[in-house]
Enzyme design. Structure first.
Site, PDB file in Angstrom:
ATOM      1  N   SER A   1      -4.145  14.413  32.131  1.00 44.31           N
ATOM      2  CA  SER A   1      -4.265  12.958  31.972  1.00 44.31           C
ATOM      3  C   SER A   1      -4.633  12.359  33.328  1.00 44.31           C
ATOM      4  O   SER A   1      -4.280  12.938  34.373  1.00 44.31           O
ATOM      5  CB  SER A   1      -2.919  12.386  31.523  1.00 44.31           C
TER       6      SER A   1
ATOM      7  N   TYR B   1       5.948  11.965  32.853  1.00 44.08           N
ATOM      8  CA  TYR B   1       4.602  12.262  32.324  1.00 44.08           C
ATOM      9  C   TYR B   1       3.655  12.522  33.500  1.00 44.08           C
ATOM     10  O   TYR B   1       2.919  13.512  33.518  1.00 44.08           O
ATOM     11  CB  TYR B   1       4.118  11.077  31.484  1.00 44.08           C
TER      12      TYR B   1
HETATM   13  N1  LIG Z   1      -4.305   9.669  23.713  1.00 43.32           N
HETATM   14  C1  LIG Z   1      -4.362   9.327  24.972  1.00 43.32           C
HETATM   15  O1  LIG Z   1      -4.572   8.145  25.329  1.00 43.32           O
HETATM   16  C2  LIG Z   1      -4.194  10.387  26.039  1.00 43.32           C
HETATM   17  C3  LIG Z   1      -4.479  10.049  27.362  1.00 43.32           C
HETATM   18  C4  LIG Z   1      -4.311  10.990  28.345  1.00 43.32           C
HETATM   19  C5  LIG Z   1      -3.915  12.279  28.024  1.00 43.32           C
HETATM   20  N2  LIG Z   1      -3.636  12.587  26.721  1.00 43.32           N
HETATM   21  C6  LIG Z   1      -3.186  13.960  26.446  1.00 43.32           C
HETATM   22  O2  LIG Z   1      -3.972  14.536  25.431  1.00 43.32           O
HETATM   23  C7  LIG Z   1      -3.206  15.497  24.711  1.00 43.32           C
HETATM   24  C8  LIG Z   1      -3.337  15.224  23.217  1.00 43.32           C
HETATM   25  O3  LIG Z   1      -2.864  13.917  22.978  1.00 43.32           O
HETATM   26  P1  LIG Z   1      -3.209  13.111  21.664  1.00 43.32           P
HETATM   27  O4  LIG Z   1      -3.269  11.694  22.073  1.00 43.32           O
HETATM   28  O5  LIG Z   1      -4.339  13.722  20.943  1.00 43.32           O
HETATM   29  O6  LIG Z   1      -1.832  13.351  20.854  1.00 43.32           O
HETATM   30  P2  LIG Z   1      -1.476  13.117  19.312  1.00 43.32           P
HETATM   31  O7  LIG Z   1      -2.434  12.212  18.645  1.00 43.32           O
HETATM   32  O8  LIG Z   1      -0.021  12.756  19.317  1.00 43.32           O
HETATM   33  O9  LIG Z   1      -1.622  14.578  18.684  1.00 43.32           O
HETATM   34  C9  LIG Z   1      -0.772  15.597  19.131  1.00 43.32           C
HETATM   35  C10 LIG Z   1      -1.024  16.863  18.348  1.00 43.32           C
HETATM   36  O10 LIG Z   1      -0.154  17.868  18.888  1.00 43.32           O
HETATM   37  C11 LIG Z   1       0.785  18.294  17.894  1.00 43.32           C
HETATM   38  N3  LIG Z   1       2.056  18.497  18.570  1.00 43.32           N
HETATM   39  C12 LIG Z   1       2.819  17.576  19.206  1.00 43.32           C
HETATM   40  N4  LIG Z   1       3.921  18.142  19.700  1.00 43.32           N
HETATM   41  C13 LIG Z   1       3.855  19.453  19.387  1.00 43.32           C
HETATM   42  C14 LIG Z   1       4.686  20.573  19.635  1.00 43.32           C
HETATM   43  N5  LIG Z   1       5.829  20.437  20.315  1.00 43.32           N
HETATM   44  N6  LIG Z   1       4.307  21.787  19.180  1.00 43.32           N
HETATM   45  C15 LIG Z   1       3.143  21.919  18.492  1.00 43.32           C
HETATM   46  N7  LIG Z   1       2.321  20.908  18.219  1.00 43.32           N
HETATM   47  C16 LIG Z   1       2.674  19.694  18.664  1.00 43.32           C
HETATM   48  C17 LIG Z   1       0.811  17.177  16.862  1.00 43.32           C
HETATM   49  O11 LIG Z   1       1.208  17.630  15.581  1.00 43.32           O
HETATM   50  P3  LIG Z   1       2.776  17.616  15.121  1.00 43.32           P
HETATM   51  O12 LIG Z   1       3.343  16.322  15.620  1.00 43.32           O
HETATM   52  O13 LIG Z   1       2.727  17.753  13.647  1.00 43.32           O
HETATM   53  O14 LIG Z   1       3.413  18.788  15.787  1.00 43.32           O
HETATM   54  C18 LIG Z   1      -0.661  16.746  16.873  1.00 43.32           C
HETATM   55  O15 LIG Z   1      -1.447  17.663  16.160  1.00 43.32           O
HETATM   56  C19 LIG Z   1      -1.775  15.373  25.247  1.00 43.32           C
HETATM   57  O16 LIG Z   1      -1.541  16.387  26.185  1.00 43.32           O
HETATM   58  C20 LIG Z   1      -1.762  14.024  25.918  1.00 43.32           C
HETATM   59  O17 LIG Z   1      -0.817  13.934  26.954  1.00 43.32           O
HETATM   60  C21 LIG Z   1      -3.769  11.679  25.713  1.00 43.32           C
END
Ligand SMILES: NC(=O)c1ccc[n+]([C@@H]2O[C@H](COP(=O)([O-])OP(=O)(O)OC[C@H]3O[C@@H](n4cnc5c(N)ncnc54)[C@H](OP(=O)(O)O)[C@@H]3O)[C@@H](O)[C@H]2O)c1
Length: 340
Positions: free
Chosen positions: A218, A231
């Site tokens: 991130s 985080y």
């Molecule tokens: N979205 C943003 O603005 C943003 C910005 C910077 C960085 N990021 C990073 O990008 C990555 C993905 O984020 P996202 O926004 O796409 O998240 P998201 O929409 O919450 O999706 C997370 C995915 O991971 C799975 N997951 C969560 N916890 C898990 C666990 N303990 N074991 C296995 N699967 C798990 C979830 O399914 P289940 O809940 O069913 O397990 C879901 O498929 C993360 O590392 C986040 O920190 C996101």
């Protein structure tokens, strides 16, 4: 050096290192009167592909991190024949990454904690013609991580080209308010799980002959963005791990890179928007104003970079943390004056 044209040189060859043009003496038409050894005669050997000297040969060997050795140009932009594990593939950036890699020709295995949602995704991917399988796995559990990698090893005969460590979560609080349990949980999901999955997958990545690890970190691991100190530090550690593994595992032909998104439209931040919009209506406007491209990102704008980093076309890129942020991290000071 390759652009220089010494006076006594005549014949044109392509420099094997920089792919620009060199001029070397022609045996039949040289006008050089010098008796000194010509330093560029070395390059004549290299370009002729005839040297058996191990040091000179070194300069000729430009390895391509491909699935099956040297590839024709089209396959440099493809993941055909490769295998991948993407954690957290049912929503957001993980889901977009599964589709990106599968669309580029890879066989993909993914995981999440919610079985019905995982099965629904698997059905949708099958209908789209993608080769995707999945396991229910909580990556914060060491035994479940071991089971996951064991499944991947049997599925792909012990060889894995691509590991995308995507799962991450957050709890936003002032530092003084975090409990020890929250600290341990965030560090376990965001850092320990990726670290251990890398350890477990290392033999499989090495076995593939051309491995690639991509972390999803991130911009919060690079800058303070008000997302909470745990985080920030867990993502900052991932950024450093990217650099360590790139150096440590280069000998195994495993590249390691990291994508660092800014606000991206996913379920992780969805609830946060709703809260912020109710309580503090100008929050989204502030994010957009801070972002030169004037909007938040889409998951497939992150997954496209992940896909590229896994390709043979990216074979000389390793140890890099690349922000996908609409220019936010280079926007130092945005004065309210118009310079146009
Ligand atoms: N979205 C943003 O603005 C943003 C910005 C910077 C960085 N990021 C990073 O990008 C990555 C993905 O984020 P996202 O926004 O796409 O998240 P998201 O929409 O919450 O999706 C997370 C995915 O991971 C799975 N997951 C969560 N916890 C898990 C666990 N303990 N074991 C296995 N699967 C798990 C979830 O399914 P289940 O809940 O069913 O397990 C879901 O498929 C993360 O590392 C986040 O920190 C996101």
């Amino acid at each position: 050096m390759c652009n220089a044209r010494p006076l006594y040189l005549h014949k044109k060859v392509t420099c094997p290192i920089h792919a620009s043009i060199l001029y070397i003496p022609s045996s039949s038409s040289s006008t050089s009167t010098s008796t000194k050894p010509n330093p560029l005669s070395t390059l004549k050997f290299l370009s002729s592909n005839r040297t058996t000297d191990p040091i000179l040969s070194f300069f000729r060997k430009i390895p391509m991190a491909t699935a099956n050795g040297h590839s024709p140009p089209a396959s440099r932009w493809s993941l055909h024949g490769m295998t991948a594990l993407v954690t957290g593939g049912t929503r957001g950036i993980g889901s977009a990454t599964v589709e990106e890699l599968a669309g580029l020709g890879a066989k993909v295995h993914t995981c999440s904690r919610n079985e019905p949602e995982l099965n629904e995704c698997l059905q949708q991917w099958k209908a789209k013609g993608f080769s995707v399988s999945g396991s229910v796995c909580d990556v914060s559990s060491a035994s479940e991580r071991e089971k996951l990698v064991h499944e991947v090893a049997s599925l792909y005969n012990g060889a894995l080209n691509i590991l995308v460590n995507n799962v991450g979560t957050n709890v936003r609080k002032p530092t003084t308010e975090y409990s020890t349990e929250e600290y341990l949980r965030l560090m376990s999901v965001n850092l320990e799980s990726s670290y251990h999955l890398c350890q477990l997958a290392h033999p499989l990545l090495k076995q593939s002959g051309a491995g690639s690890v991509v972390f999803v970190s991130s911009v919060g691991g690079v800058l303070h963005i008000g997302s909470g100190s745990i985080y920030g530090l867990s993502k900052g550690a991932i950024n450093q791990l990217t650099k360590n593994l790139a150096c440590e595992w280069a000998k195994d032909n495993i590249r390691t890179n990291c994508v660092a998104p800014w606000y991206t439209r996913t379920s992780l931040v969805e609830h946060f928007w709703v809260l912020q919009l109710l309580e503090k209506k100008d929050f989204l406007q502030q994010i957009v104003a801070r972002t030169p491209l004037q909007r938040i990102g889409e998951p497939n704008e992150v997954s496209s970079l992940v896909g590229f980093l896994c390709m043979p076309a990216a074979s000389y890129i390793t140890g890099q943390v690349i922000s996908v942020d609409g220019g936010m991290t280079v926007n130092g000071f945005n004065p309210p004056i118009n310079l146009d």
